[in-house]
Design a protein around this motif. Structure first.
Motif, PDB file in Angstrom:
ATOM      1  N   GLY C  37     -26.585   6.049  31.165  1.00 37.86           N
ATOM      2  CA  GLY C  37     -27.736   6.788  30.667  1.00 37.86           C
ATOM      3  C   GLY C  37     -28.572   5.969  29.710  1.00 37.86           C
ATOM      4  N   GLN C  38     -29.199   6.670  28.766  1.00 41.25           N
ATOM      5  CA  GLN C  38     -30.117   6.015  27.835  1.00 41.25           C
ATOM      6  C   GLN C  38     -30.020   6.664  26.460  1.00 41.25           C
ATOM      7  N   ILE C 104     -32.445   2.315  24.692  1.00 42.63           N
ATOM      8  CA  ILE C 104     -31.344   1.381  24.972  1.00 42.63           C
ATOM      9  C   ILE C 104     -30.460   1.977  26.071  1.00 42.63           C
ATOM     10  N   PRO C 105     -30.094   1.169  27.069  1.00 38.35           N
ATOM     11  CA  PRO C 105     -29.220   1.721  28.112  1.00 38.35           C
ATOM     12  C   PRO C 105     -27.828   2.035  27.560  1.00 38.35           C
ATOM     13  N   ILE C 106     -27.208   3.081  28.118  1.00 36.40           N
ATOM     14  CA  ILE C 106     -25.812   3.425  27.819  1.00 36.40           C
ATOM     15  C   ILE C 106     -24.975   3.072  29.052  1.00 36.40           C
ATOM     16  N   PHE C 138     -28.810  10.693  26.669  1.00 35.20           N
ATOM     17  CA  PHE C 138     -28.709  11.496  27.900  1.00 35.20           C
ATOM     18  C   PHE C 138     -28.212  10.629  29.041  1.00 35.20           C
TER      19      PHE C 138
END
Lengths: 140, 140, 140
Positions: C37-38, C104-106, C138
Protein backbone atom coordinates in the motif's frame (compact mmCIF):
# COMPACT_ATOMS: atom_id res chain seq x y z
CA UNK A 1 -9.34 -3.17 -3.88
CA UNK A 2 -6.55 -4.31 -6.18
CA UNK A 3 -2.96 -3.46 -5.36
CA UNK A 4 0.08 -4.48 -7.41
CA UNK A 5 3.65 -3.59 -6.53
CA UNK A 6 7.01 -4.15 -8.21
CA UNK A 7 10.52 -3.14 -7.25
CA UNK A 8 13.11 -2.71 -9.98
CA UNK A 9 16.60 -1.40 -10.47
CA UNK A 10 17.10 0.85 -13.48
CA UNK A 11 20.27 0.69 -15.53
CA UNK A 12 22.72 3.48 -14.59
CA UNK A 13 22.00 6.82 -16.25
CA UNK A 14 24.36 9.72 -16.72
CA UNK A 15 23.74 12.98 -14.89
CA UNK A 16 20.70 14.69 -16.42
CA UNK A 17 17.03 14.15 -17.12
CA UNK A 18 15.83 10.94 -18.81
CA UNK A 19 12.47 9.65 -20.05
CA UNK A 20 11.51 6.37 -18.35
CA UNK A 21 7.79 6.12 -19.09
CA UNK A 22 8.19 2.91 -21.09
CA UNK A 23 10.29 1.22 -18.41
CA UNK A 24 7.61 1.98 -15.83
CA UNK A 25 4.78 0.72 -18.03
CA UNK A 26 6.62 -2.48 -18.98
CA UNK A 27 7.27 -3.23 -15.32
CA UNK A 28 3.66 -3.28 -14.26
CA UNK A 29 1.39 -4.78 -16.95
CA UNK A 30 -1.20 -5.48 -14.20
CA UNK A 31 -2.12 -1.82 -14.60
CA UNK A 32 -4.66 -2.90 -17.20
CA UNK A 33 -6.65 -4.74 -14.51
CA UNK A 34 -7.44 -1.46 -12.73
CA UNK A 35 -10.42 0.54 -13.97
CA UNK A 36 -9.99 3.52 -11.65
CA UNK A 37 -7.07 4.21 -9.35
CA UNK A 38 -3.57 5.58 -9.01
CA UNK A 39 -0.04 4.64 -9.96
CA UNK A 40 2.81 5.68 -7.70
CA UNK A 41 6.45 5.59 -8.75
CA UNK A 42 8.85 6.07 -5.83
CA UNK A 43 12.66 6.38 -5.97
CA UNK A 44 14.64 4.96 -3.04
CA UNK A 45 17.42 7.55 -3.17
CA UNK A 46 18.21 11.06 -1.95
CA UNK A 47 20.38 12.28 -4.84
CA UNK A 48 18.07 11.41 -7.74
CA UNK A 49 14.40 12.21 -8.21
CA UNK A 50 11.30 11.81 -10.38
CA UNK A 51 9.11 14.32 -12.17
CA UNK A 52 6.58 14.55 -15.00
CA UNK A 53 7.33 16.79 -17.95
CA UNK A 54 7.45 17.08 -21.74
CA UNK A 55 8.02 13.80 -23.53
CA UNK A 56 8.99 15.13 -26.96
CA UNK A 57 11.84 17.57 -27.61
CA UNK A 58 15.04 16.44 -25.86
CA UNK A 59 16.21 20.04 -25.45
CA UNK A 60 13.60 20.44 -22.72
CA UNK A 61 15.53 17.86 -20.70
CA UNK A 62 18.85 19.53 -21.53
CA UNK A 63 17.49 22.87 -20.35
CA UNK A 64 16.27 21.29 -17.11
CA UNK A 65 19.83 20.18 -16.40
CA UNK A 66 21.24 23.63 -17.25
CA UNK A 67 18.74 25.47 -15.12
CA UNK A 68 18.97 23.21 -12.08
CA UNK A 69 22.77 23.57 -12.17
CA UNK A 70 22.33 27.35 -12.08
CA UNK A 71 19.60 27.39 -9.42
CA UNK A 72 21.43 24.90 -7.18
CA UNK A 73 25.13 25.48 -7.89
CA UNK A 74 28.05 23.32 -6.89
CA UNK A 75 30.62 24.68 -4.43
CA UNK A 76 28.35 27.26 -2.83
CA UNK A 77 30.40 28.89 -0.06
CA UNK A 78 27.78 27.99 2.60
CA UNK A 79 27.80 24.22 1.99
CA UNK A 80 29.16 22.23 4.94
CA UNK A 81 28.33 18.76 3.56
CA UNK A 82 31.18 18.60 1.06
CA UNK A 83 33.09 15.38 1.71
CA UNK A 84 31.13 13.30 -0.82
CA UNK A 85 32.09 15.53 -3.76
CA UNK A 86 30.96 18.84 -5.21
CA UNK A 87 27.95 17.25 -6.93
CA UNK A 88 26.59 15.65 -3.74
CA UNK A 89 24.94 18.45 -1.76
CA UNK A 90 23.37 20.03 -4.87
CA UNK A 91 22.03 16.55 -5.71
CA UNK A 92 20.25 16.32 -2.35
CA UNK A 93 18.65 19.75 -2.77
CA UNK A 94 17.58 19.09 -6.37
CA UNK A 95 16.08 15.77 -5.27
CA UNK A 96 13.82 17.47 -2.73
CA UNK A 97 12.83 20.28 -5.12
CA UNK A 98 11.56 17.69 -7.59
CA UNK A 99 10.48 14.98 -5.18
CA UNK A 100 10.92 11.28 -4.52
CA UNK A 101 7.62 10.17 -6.02
CA UNK A 102 5.01 10.87 -8.64
CA UNK A 103 1.37 9.87 -8.55
CA UNK A 104 -0.63 9.45 -11.76
CA UNK A 105 -4.34 8.61 -12.07
CA UNK A 106 -5.32 5.32 -13.70
CA UNK A 107 -8.39 5.34 -15.94
CA UNK A 108 -9.71 2.26 -17.75
CA UNK A 109 -6.51 0.29 -17.29
CA UNK A 110 -4.17 3.01 -18.50
CA UNK A 111 -2.18 5.94 -17.12
CA UNK A 112 -4.30 9.04 -17.59
CA UNK A 113 -1.45 11.30 -18.68
CA UNK A 114 -1.74 14.32 -20.93
CA UNK A 115 -0.53 13.76 -24.48
CA UNK A 116 2.79 15.57 -23.85
CA UNK A 117 3.50 14.13 -20.41
CA UNK A 118 6.24 11.60 -19.68
CA UNK A 119 7.99 10.33 -16.57
CA UNK A 120 11.53 11.65 -15.99
CA UNK A 121 14.30 10.06 -13.99
CA UNK A 122 16.31 13.02 -12.72
CA UNK A 123 19.89 11.84 -12.07
CA UNK A 124 21.73 14.47 -10.06
CA UNK A 125 25.03 12.67 -9.41
CA UNK A 126 27.98 12.43 -11.83
CA UNK A 127 28.61 8.71 -11.33
CA UNK A 128 25.62 6.90 -9.88
CA UNK A 129 24.67 3.26 -10.09
CA UNK A 130 21.28 1.96 -11.20
CA UNK A 131 18.53 3.54 -9.14
CA UNK A 132 15.84 1.49 -7.39
CA UNK A 133 12.17 2.24 -7.96
CA UNK A 134 9.06 0.94 -6.19
CA UNK A 135 6.06 0.99 -8.51
CA UNK A 136 2.62 0.57 -6.95
CA UNK A 137 -0.71 0.49 -8.78
CA UNK A 138 -3.97 0.35 -6.83
CA UNK A 139 -7.66 0.92 -7.37
CA UNK A 140 -10.82 -0.93 -8.32
CA UNK B 1 -12.89 0.39 -1.35
CA UNK B 2 -14.68 3.31 -2.94
CA UNK B 3 -13.09 5.15 -5.85
CA UNK B 4 -14.63 8.08 -7.70
CA UNK B 5 -13.00 9.87 -10.61
CA UNK B 6 -13.92 12.90 -12.70
CA UNK B 7 -12.15 14.63 -15.55
CA UNK B 8 -12.85 18.32 -16.17
CA UNK B 9 -11.56 21.20 -18.21
CA UNK B 10 -11.09 24.45 -16.32
CA UNK B 11 -11.87 27.77 -17.94
CA UNK B 12 -8.72 29.51 -19.25
CA UNK B 13 -6.80 31.44 -16.58
CA UNK B 14 -4.28 34.20 -17.11
CA UNK B 15 -0.65 33.64 -16.20
CA UNK B 16 -0.33 33.51 -12.42
CA UNK B 17 -1.59 31.64 -9.37
CA UNK B 18 -5.33 31.06 -8.89
CA UNK B 19 -7.48 29.51 -6.14
CA UNK B 20 -9.53 26.57 -7.47
CA UNK B 21 -10.56 24.81 -4.25
CA UNK B 22 -14.27 25.39 -4.88
CA UNK B 23 -14.11 24.12 -8.46
CA UNK B 24 -12.48 20.91 -7.25
CA UNK B 25 -15.01 20.39 -4.46
CA UNK B 26 -17.99 21.07 -6.72
CA UNK B 27 -16.70 18.54 -9.24
CA UNK B 28 -16.65 15.59 -6.88
CA UNK B 29 -19.57 15.68 -4.40
CA UNK B 30 -19.09 11.91 -3.91
CA UNK B 31 -16.28 12.91 -1.55
CA UNK B 32 -18.82 12.92 1.25
CA UNK B 33 -19.29 9.15 0.85
CA UNK B 34 -15.68 8.51 1.93
CA UNK B 35 -14.97 8.32 5.65
CA UNK B 36 -11.19 7.93 5.39
CA UNK B 37 -9.07 8.24 2.27
CA UNK B 38 -7.30 10.55 -0.14
CA UNK B 39 -8.16 13.02 -2.88
CA UNK B 40 -5.78 13.42 -5.78
CA UNK B 41 -5.95 16.32 -8.23
CA UNK B 42 -3.77 15.80 -11.30
CA UNK B 43 -3.10 18.27 -14.14
CA UNK B 44 -2.60 16.82 -17.63
CA UNK B 45 -0.12 19.48 -18.78
CA UNK B 46 3.59 20.28 -18.61
CA UNK B 47 3.44 24.08 -18.50
CA UNK B 48 0.95 24.51 -15.66
CA UNK B 49 0.94 22.96 -12.21
CA UNK B 50 -0.88 22.55 -8.90
CA UNK B 51 0.08 23.41 -5.34
CA UNK B 52 -1.45 24.04 -1.93
CA UNK B 53 -0.93 27.40 -0.26
CA UNK B 54 -2.58 30.32 1.51
CA UNK B 55 -6.24 30.82 0.63
CA UNK B 56 -6.71 34.35 1.98
CA UNK B 57 -4.60 37.36 0.98
CA UNK B 58 -4.31 37.60 -2.83
CA UNK B 59 -0.86 39.24 -2.56
CA UNK B 60 0.54 35.84 -1.59
CA UNK B 61 -0.42 34.63 -5.07
CA UNK B 62 0.98 37.79 -6.68
CA UNK B 63 4.28 37.28 -4.85
CA UNK B 64 4.43 33.66 -6.00
CA UNK B 65 4.26 34.89 -9.60
CA UNK B 66 6.95 37.53 -8.98
CA UNK B 67 9.30 35.12 -7.27
CA UNK B 68 8.94 32.28 -9.76
CA UNK B 69 9.65 34.73 -12.59
CA UNK B 70 12.88 35.72 -10.82
CA UNK B 71 13.92 32.18 -9.88
CA UNK B 72 13.15 30.76 -13.35
CA UNK B 73 13.73 33.68 -15.72
CA UNK B 74 12.76 33.98 -19.37
CA UNK B 75 15.47 34.17 -22.01
CA UNK B 76 18.21 32.54 -19.94
CA UNK B 77 21.26 32.31 -22.23
CA UNK B 78 21.51 28.53 -21.73
CA UNK B 79 17.97 27.68 -22.94
CA UNK B 80 17.94 25.66 -26.16
CA UNK B 81 14.18 24.96 -26.21
CA UNK B 82 13.12 28.43 -27.37
CA UNK B 83 10.92 27.97 -30.46
CA UNK B 84 7.64 27.92 -28.51
CA UNK B 85 8.18 31.40 -27.05
CA UNK B 86 10.13 32.90 -24.18
CA UNK B 87 7.53 31.84 -21.62
CA UNK B 88 7.62 28.16 -22.64
CA UNK B 89 10.80 26.69 -21.16
CA UNK B 90 10.41 28.56 -17.84
CA UNK B 91 6.85 27.17 -17.74
CA UNK B 92 8.13 23.60 -17.99
CA UNK B 93 10.65 24.14 -15.18
CA UNK B 94 8.14 25.88 -12.91
CA UNK B 95 5.68 23.03 -13.53
CA UNK B 96 8.15 20.44 -12.26
CA UNK B 97 9.21 22.56 -9.27
CA UNK B 98 5.59 22.71 -8.11
CA UNK B 99 4.38 19.38 -9.43
CA UNK B 100 1.59 17.87 -11.53
CA UNK B 101 -0.52 16.61 -8.64
CA UNK B 102 -1.58 17.22 -5.08
CA UNK B 103 -2.81 14.62 -2.59
CA UNK B 104 -5.04 15.62 0.31
CA UNK B 105 -6.35 13.36 3.08
CA UNK B 106 -10.11 12.81 3.34
CA UNK B 107 -11.61 12.62 6.83
CA UNK B 108 -15.32 12.10 7.53
CA UNK B 109 -16.37 12.98 4.00
CA UNK B 110 -14.37 16.20 3.77
CA UNK B 111 -10.94 17.36 2.68
CA UNK B 112 -8.78 17.54 5.81
CA UNK B 113 -7.05 20.80 4.91
CA UNK B 114 -5.65 23.32 7.36
CA UNK B 115 -7.77 26.40 7.84
CA UNK B 116 -5.50 28.54 5.63
CA UNK B 117 -4.91 25.97 2.88
CA UNK B 118 -6.37 26.21 -0.59
CA UNK B 119 -5.67 24.56 -3.95
CA UNK B 120 -3.83 26.70 -6.51
CA UNK B 121 -3.83 26.34 -10.27
CA UNK B 122 -0.41 27.64 -11.31
CA UNK B 123 -0.66 28.89 -14.90
CA UNK B 124 2.82 29.44 -16.28
CA UNK B 125 2.01 30.31 -19.92
CA UNK B 126 0.95 33.73 -21.22
CA UNK B 127 -1.90 32.47 -23.40
CA UNK B 128 -3.07 29.00 -22.41
CA UNK B 129 -6.40 27.33 -22.97
CA UNK B 130 -8.49 25.67 -20.28
CA UNK B 131 -6.42 23.08 -18.42
CA UNK B 132 -7.63 19.51 -17.92
CA UNK B 133 -7.72 17.99 -14.44
CA UNK B 134 -8.29 14.41 -13.31
CA UNK B 135 -9.81 14.33 -9.82
CA UNK B 136 -9.79 11.00 -7.97
CA UNK B 137 -11.20 10.33 -4.50
CA UNK B 138 -10.71 6.93 -2.88
CA UNK B 139 -10.95 5.31 0.52
CA UNK B 140 -13.39 3.50 2.75
CA UNK C 1 -9.01 -2.34 1.66
CA UNK C 2 -7.53 -1.25 4.95
CA UNK C 3 -7.22 2.44 5.77
CA UNK C 4 -5.84 3.86 9.00
CA UNK C 5 -5.59 7.58 9.77
CA UNK C 6 -4.18 9.59 12.64
CA UNK C 7 -3.92 13.31 13.25
CA UNK C 8 -1.18 14.61 15.51
CA UNK C 9 0.41 17.86 16.56
CA UNK C 10 4.21 17.89 16.58
CA UNK C 11 6.12 19.75 19.24
CA UNK C 12 7.34 23.17 18.03
CA UNK C 13 10.56 23.05 16.01
CA UNK C 14 12.95 25.89 15.34
CA UNK C 15 13.37 27.19 11.80
CA UNK C 16 15.23 24.59 9.75
CA UNK C 17 15.01 21.00 8.60
CA UNK C 18 14.31 18.21 11.10
CA UNK C 19 14.10 14.41 10.92
CA UNK C 20 10.67 13.13 12.02
CA UNK C 21 10.67 9.56 10.66
CA UNK C 22 10.39 8.02 14.13
CA UNK C 23 7.52 10.26 15.18
CA UNK C 24 5.60 9.26 12.06
CA UNK C 25 6.25 5.54 12.58
CA UNK C 26 5.32 5.64 16.25
CA UNK C 27 2.05 7.37 15.43
CA UNK C 28 0.74 4.66 13.13
CA UNK C 29 1.71 1.16 14.34
CA UNK C 30 -1.20 -0.20 12.25
CA UNK C 31 1.18 0.11 9.31
CA UNK C 32 2.30 -3.44 10.02
CA UNK C 33 -1.18 -4.74 9.10
CA UNK C 34 -0.74 -3.58 5.49
CA UNK C 35 1.06 -5.91 3.11
CA UNK C 36 1.07 -3.62 0.08
CA UNK C 37 0.00 0.00 0.00
CA UNK C 38 0.96 3.61 0.61
CA UNK C 39 1.59 5.93 3.52
CA UNK C 40 0.76 9.59 3.15
CA UNK C 41 1.98 12.26 5.55
CA UNK C 42 0.23 15.63 5.06
CA UNK C 43 0.99 18.92 6.81
CA UNK C 44 -1.95 21.26 7.47
CA UNK C 45 0.04 24.49 7.08
CA UNK C 46 1.26 26.85 4.36
CA UNK C 47 4.55 28.00 5.91
CA UNK C 48 6.05 24.59 6.73
CA UNK C 49 6.45 21.54 4.52
CA UNK C 50 7.56 17.92 4.25
CA UNK C 51 10.21 16.22 2.17
CA UNK C 52 12.30 13.04 2.03
CA UNK C 53 16.07 13.29 2.16
CA UNK C 54 19.26 12.03 3.79
CA UNK C 55 18.80 10.69 7.30
CA UNK C 56 22.44 10.63 8.41
CA UNK C 57 24.76 13.66 8.39
CA UNK C 58 23.08 16.68 10.01
CA UNK C 59 25.04 19.09 7.80
CA UNK C 60 22.79 18.06 4.91
CA UNK C 61 19.90 19.60 6.82
CA UNK C 62 21.94 22.69 7.68
CA UNK C 63 22.83 23.15 4.02
CA UNK C 64 19.17 22.81 3.02
CA UNK C 65 18.38 25.75 5.31
CA UNK C 66 21.27 27.81 3.92
CA UNK C 67 20.38 27.14 0.31
CA UNK C 68 16.64 27.75 0.67
CA UNK C 69 17.38 31.09 2.36
CA UNK C 70 19.51 32.05 -0.64
CA UNK C 71 17.08 30.75 -3.30
CA UNK C 72 14.04 32.34 -1.61
CA UNK C 73 15.40 35.42 0.16
CA UNK C 74 13.68 37.57 2.75
CA UNK C 75 12.84 41.19 1.93
CA UNK C 76 12.83 40.75 -1.85
CA UNK C 77 11.85 44.14 -3.30
CA UNK C 78 8.91 42.64 -5.20
CA UNK C 79 7.13 41.11 -2.17
CA UNK C 80 3.78 42.74 -1.41
CA UNK C 81 2.71 40.29 1.32
CA UNK C 82 4.95 41.71 4.05
CA UNK C 83 2.73 42.49 7.06
CA UNK C 84 3.27 39.10 8.74
CA UNK C 85 7.05 39.53 8.99
CA UNK C 86 10.03 39.14 6.68
CA UNK C 87 10.09 35.36 7.12
CA UNK C 88 6.44 34.89 6.10
CA UNK C 89 6.33 35.22 2.32
CA UNK C 90 9.56 33.20 1.83
CA UNK C 91 8.00 30.53 4.06
CA UNK C 92 4.97 30.25 1.76
CA UNK C 93 7.16 29.89 -1.34
CA UNK C 94 9.48 27.34 0.27
CA UNK C 95 6.44 25.35 1.41
CA UNK C 96 5.17 25.00 -2.15
CA UNK C 97 8.61 24.20 -3.57
CA UNK C 98 8.88 21.25 -1.18
CA UNK C 99 5.21 20.36 -0.89
CA UNK C 100 2.54 19.69 1.71
CA UNK C 101 2.68 15.90 1.54
CA UNK C 102 4.87 12.90 0.96
CA UNK C 103 3.75 9.48 -0.22
CA UNK C 104 5.81 6.37 0.57
CA UNK C 105 5.12 2.80 -0.56
CA UNK C 106 4.32 0.18 2.10
CA UNK C 107 5.74 -3.31 1.58
CA UNK C 108 5.19 -6.19 3.99
CA UNK C 109 4.05 -3.95 6.82
CA UNK C 110 6.91 -1.50 6.59
CA UNK C 111 7.79 1.75 4.84
CA UNK C 112 9.75 0.83 1.73
CA UNK C 113 12.31 3.62 2.04
CA UNK C 114 15.87 3.54 0.76
CA UNK C 115 18.49 2.99 3.42
CA UNK C 116 19.48 6.69 3.48
CA UNK C 117 15.97 8.15 3.30
CA UNK C 118 14.23 9.89 6.17
CA UNK C 119 11.21 12.18 6.54
CA UNK C 120 11.97 15.87 7.10
CA UNK C 121 9.76 18.47 8.73
CA UNK C 122 10.76 21.71 7.00
CA UNK C 123 9.97 24.60 9.36
CA UNK C 124 10.16 27.86 7.45
CA UNK C 125 8.98 30.31 10.15
CA UNK C 126 11.10 31.82 12.91
CA UNK C 127 8.59 31.26 15.70
CA UNK C 128 5.99 28.66 14.83
CA UNK C 129 3.87 26.50 17.09
CA UNK C 130 3.56 22.72 16.84
CA UNK C 131 2.54 21.71 13.33
CA UNK C 132 -0.41 19.41 12.64
CA UNK C 133 0.04 16.30 10.50
CA UNK C 134 -2.51 13.90 9.04
CA UNK C 135 -1.01 10.44 8.59
CA UNK C 136 -2.91 7.97 6.41
CA UNK C 137 -1.90 4.37 5.65
CA UNK C 138 -3.92 2.32 3.17
CA UNK C 139 -3.60 -0.85 1.14
CA UNK C 140 -4.33 -4.55 1.33
Amino acid sequence: MKCFQKEIQLKPHKRGFHLITDVVLNTIPELNEIKTGQLQVFIKHTSASLTINENADYTVRTDFESHFNKMVPENAPYYQHTYEGSDDMPAHIKASLLGASIQIPITNGKLNLGIWQGIYLCEHRNHAGGRKLVITAFGI
